[in-house]
Design a protein around this motif. Structure first.
Motif, mmCIF file in Angstrom:
data_model
loop_
_atom_site.group_PDB
_atom_site.id
_atom_site.type_symbol
_atom_site.label_atom_id
_atom_site.label_comp_id
_atom_site.label_asym_id
_atom_site.label_seq_id
_atom_site.Cartn_x
_atom_site.Cartn_y
_atom_site.Cartn_z
ATOM 1 N N ALA A 1 -8.994 1.172 -2.860
ATOM 2 C CA ALA A 1 -9.225 0.162 -1.806
ATOM 3 C C ALA A 1 -10.165 -0.935 -2.324
ATOM 4 O O ALA A 1 -9.943 -2.124 -2.082
ATOM 5 C CB ALA A 1 -9.814 0.837 -0.572
ATOM 6 N N ARG A 2 -11.197 -0.515 -3.057
ATOM 7 C CA ARG A 2 -12.179 -1.479 -3.582
ATOM 8 C C ARG A 2 -11.518 -2.399 -4.623
ATOM 9 O O ARG A 2 -11.656 -3.608 -4.566
ATOM 10 C CB ARG A 2 -13.325 -0.692 -4.234
ATOM 11 C CG ARG A 2 -14.623 -1.441 -4.311
ATOM 12 C CD ARG A 2 -15.776 -0.568 -4.767
ATOM 13 N NE ARG A 2 -15.502 0.227 -5.952
ATOM 14 C CZ ARG A 2 -15.487 1.555 -5.973
ATOM 15 N NH1 ARG A 2 -15.721 2.255 -4.879
ATOM 16 N NH2 ARG A 2 -15.249 2.215 -7.091
ATOM 17 N N ILE A 3 -10.729 -1.815 -5.510
ATOM 18 C CA ILE A 3 -10.119 -2.609 -6.591
ATOM 19 C C ILE A 3 -9.042 -3.542 -6.047
ATOM 20 O O ILE A 3 -8.928 -4.690 -6.456
ATOM 21 C CB ILE A 3 -9.491 -1.668 -7.647
ATOM 22 C CG1 ILE A 3 -10.583 -0.934 -8.395
ATOM 23 C CG2 ILE A 3 -8.624 -2.424 -8.624
ATOM 24 C CD1 ILE A 3 -10.048 0.127 -9.331
ATOM 25 N N ALA A 4 -8.217 -3.011 -5.121
ATOM 26 C CA ALA A 4 -7.020 -3.760 -4.730
ATOM 27 C C ALA A 4 -7.112 -4.349 -3.327
ATOM 28 O O ALA A 4 -6.151 -4.976 -2.859
ATOM 29 C CB ALA A 4 -5.808 -2.839 -4.838
ATOM 30 N N GLY A 5 -8.233 -4.127 -2.654
ATOM 31 C CA GLY A 5 -8.397 -4.705 -1.325
ATOM 32 C C GLY A 5 -7.484 -4.076 -0.286
ATOM 33 O O GLY A 5 -6.779 -4.794 0.433
ATOM 34 N N ALA A 6 -7.440 -2.740 -0.221
ATOM 35 C CA ALA A 6 -6.575 -2.064 0.758
ATOM 36 C C ALA A 6 -7.426 -1.403 1.843
ATOM 37 O O ALA A 6 -8.636 -1.267 1.687
ATOM 38 C CB ALA A 6 -5.755 -0.992 0.045
ATOM 39 N N THR A 7 -6.774 -0.973 2.930
ATOM 40 C CA THR A 7 -7.481 -0.173 3.935
ATOM 41 C C THR A 7 -7.108 1.298 3.737
ATOM 42 O O THR A 7 -6.065 1.610 3.162
ATOM 43 C CB THR A 7 -7.088 -0.589 5.370
ATOM 44 O OG1 THR A 7 -5.670 -0.463 5.484
ATOM 45 C CG2 THR A 7 -7.497 -2.024 5.666
ATOM 46 N N VAL A 8 -7.994 2.172 4.236
ATOM 47 C CA VAL A 8 -7.766 3.614 4.078
ATOM 48 C C VAL A 8 -7.590 4.217 5.456
ATOM 49 O O VAL A 8 -8.310 3.850 6.386
ATOM 50 C CB VAL A 8 -8.998 4.270 3.403
ATOM 51 C CG1 VAL A 8 -8.840 5.779 3.316
ATOM 52 C CG2 VAL A 8 -9.222 3.668 2.017
ATOM 53 N N GLU A 9 -6.619 5.143 5.609
ATOM 54 C CA GLU A 9 -6.475 5.799 6.902
ATOM 55 C C GLU A 9 -6.312 7.308 6.714
ATOM 56 O O GLU A 9 -5.518 7.758 5.884
ATOM 57 C CB GLU A 9 -5.273 5.221 7.654
ATOM 58 C CG GLU A 9 -5.296 5.667 9.105
ATOM 59 C CD GLU A 9 -4.404 4.827 9.994
ATOM 60 O OE1 GLU A 9 -4.201 3.631 9.705
ATOM 61 O OE2 GLU A 9 -3.910 5.388 10.985
ATOM 62 N N MET A 10 -7.102 8.068 7.486
ATOM 63 C CA MET A 10 -6.962 9.534 7.442
ATOM 64 C C MET A 10 -5.757 9.909 8.313
ATOM 65 O O MET A 10 -5.722 9.534 9.484
ATOM 66 C CB MET A 10 -8.205 10.222 8.004
ATOM 67 C CG MET A 10 -9.503 9.788 7.355
ATOM 68 S SD MET A 10 -9.499 10.086 5.580
ATOM 69 C CE MET A 10 -11.203 9.896 5.165
ATOM 70 N N VAL A 11 -4.780 10.622 7.763
ATOM 71 C CA VAL A 11 -3.605 11.028 8.542
ATOM 72 C C VAL A 11 -3.602 12.556 8.635
ATOM 73 O O VAL A 11 -4.197 13.229 7.782
ATOM 74 C CB VAL A 11 -2.291 10.528 7.885
ATOM 75 C CG1 VAL A 11 -2.264 9.010 7.793
ATOM 76 C CG2 VAL A 11 -2.083 11.137 6.508
#
Ligand code: NAD
Ligand code: USQ
Length: 402
Positions: free
Chosen positions: A321-331
């Motif tokens: 997420a830090r490198i590529a600018g993504a969001t994280v979601e717990m599923v």
């Protein structure tokens, strides 16, 4: 050496074939192309545009001047064809990648459970039986998994295959009970039907090494990440496969692809699972090292832990997420696995033999740019959720925001 690569059209087998051919070994791929058939059944395709095997082989000959042979054989179903091939081609070594390798696919249905057991156990047993029947002194190198150990290690480092134990011989004739040191295969604790087939493989290897003095190396490999090796980048027709779907995509490559297409990174449960990883370039080098350092006739199975780093899944997600600018979601976790585990692994054998690991910190960004972003238009976002569940009636891992 003359080296047969069983499963040489797959994610690991193809780059391994190119790497060994580039070192001027004589290479023949044996494959039934079942991985491509499963893609058709699941209606998914590799993120990267992999070419038919005939085109791949022709491109390699054009680029390198080296020819890679091919035999279309289902090694789990057609024992005689496998035996004929070994007798006529007479390889010095066989590298065995030819198994159904996805844990979620193996847990998908009663049919895929039975297919995975039938395919994997028969493939391995047919190979061992055929090597004995051929009468040839062939070194068998098998791609196994770190997953045979299970992932809970009670603070100890997982040794390379064998555990030192001390048996208390209570009924010995001595006055004091004797303590007898022994080495045993590390107790297994597989987490899926797929991983369980690798446990069964281990026992087949131990038996054939003991009974028939076969020379066998079993590589207990962690999760592969990355796509390219030095050879697969030489021409786009040589490109390796990249699985991102919920059945075949492995965690880090999925996160890289999800970041590239703007899909929230699908962390299962708390993301507390710690796993072992190795880059695909290091995998091909390890296979080379294993081939160059066979066990002697009569030795027990030689086991290497083929991994270079361990990481917790939620830490990986944060890193991507830090490198590529993504969001994280717990599923919700579709698997039956410990919410949190520690994992410490001994991998000294390969380091001692010269492996210089590629680290995540060096390679991640390159991978996002060269593969995940470049081919993102080929992605089918509906195929990202992991829908194979370990227990019946469980909700599958779809992010709530999708
Ligand atoms: P893959 O599915 O991409 O490749 C397997 C290849 O074997 C395919 O080309 C398939 O068509 C072929 N095959 C399967 N059954 C066959 C049969 N009965 N006869 C002939 N060919 C057959 O898998 P992969 O990722 O390349 O994995 C290769 C091996 O490495 C597997 O045994 C797997 O357990 C092990 N491994 C993979 C990883 C990973 O992260 N990919 C990690 C650890 C271990
Ligand atoms: N996971 C997520 N989110 C995802 C996908 C996976 O959190 O989107 C989690 C899983 O729940 C699991 C971990 O990541 O805890 C690893 O899953 P994976 O699919 O990357 O790896 P696994 O199922 O263990 O299988 C892969 C290969 C297999 C090989 C094994 C090595 O498919 O062939 O044997 O890695 S090992 O994990 O060391 O046993």
């Amino acid at each position: 050496m003359k080296i047969a690569i069983l499963g040489g059209d797959g994610f690991c087998g193809w780059p391994a074939s190119l790497h060994l051919s580039d070192l001027d070994h004589e290479v023949t791929i044996v494959d039934n192309l079942s991985r491509r058939t499963i893609d058709e059944q699941l209606q998914v395709q590799s993120l990267t545009p992999i070419r038919p095997l005939s085109e791949r082989r022709a491109a390699w000959e054009e680029v390198s001047g080296n020819r890679i042979g091919f035999e279309f054989i289902d090694i789990a179903q057609d024992y005689e064809a496998l035996l004929d091939f070994l007798r006529s081609w007479q390889p010095d070594a066989v590298v065995h990648f030819a198994e159904q390798r996805a844990a979620p696919y193996s847990m998908k249905s009663p049919r895929t459970k039975r297919y995975t057991v039938d395919n994997n156990v028969n493939a391995t047993h047919h190979l061992l039986c055929a090597v004995v029947e051929s009468g040839l002194d062939i070194h068998v190198v098998h791609l196994g998994t770190m997953g045979v150990y299970g992932y809970g290690t009670a603070g100890m480092k997982i040794p390379e295959g064998y555990l030192d134990v001390e048996v208390r011989a209570e009924d010995s004739t001595q006055e004091q009970p004797q303590r007898i040191p022994q080495q045993i295969l590390y107790p297994t604790n597989p987490g899926s039907i797929y991983h369980m087939t690798k446990v069964l493989d281990q026992h087949l290897f131990a038996y054939y090494a003991k009974n028939d003095a076969l020379r066998i190396t079993d590589l207990h490999q962690g999760i592969i990440w990355g796509t390219h090796t030095e050879q697969t980048q030489r021409d786009e027709r040589l490109i390796n496969r990249f699985d991102y779907d919920g059945d075949y995509g492995t965690v880090l490559n999925r996160f890289l692809m999800q970041a590239a297409v703007g899909y929230p990174l699908t962390v299962h449960g708390t993301g507390g699972q710690t796993r072992a990883f190795i880059h695909i370039q290091d995998m091909v080098r390890c296979v080379q090292i294993a081939l160059e350092n066979p066990p002697a006739t009569g030795d027990r199975v030689k086991i290497f832990n083929q991994m270079t780093e361990t990481h917790r899944v939620r830490d990986l997600a944060e890193m991507v997420a830090r490198i590529a600018g993504a969001t994280v979601e717990m599923v919700p976790n579709p698997r039956h696995e410990s919410a949190e585990n520690e994992l410490h692994v001994v991998n000294q054998a390969f380091l001692d033999l010269g492996l210089e690991p590629t680290t995540l910190s060096e390679g991640l960004l390159r991978e996002v740019e060269q593969i995940a972003r470049r081919y993102r238009d080929r992605a089918d976002l509906d195929r990202i959720p992991a829908t194979s569940t370990w227990t019946r009636n469980q909700q599958a891992g779809v992010p709530s925001s999708v």
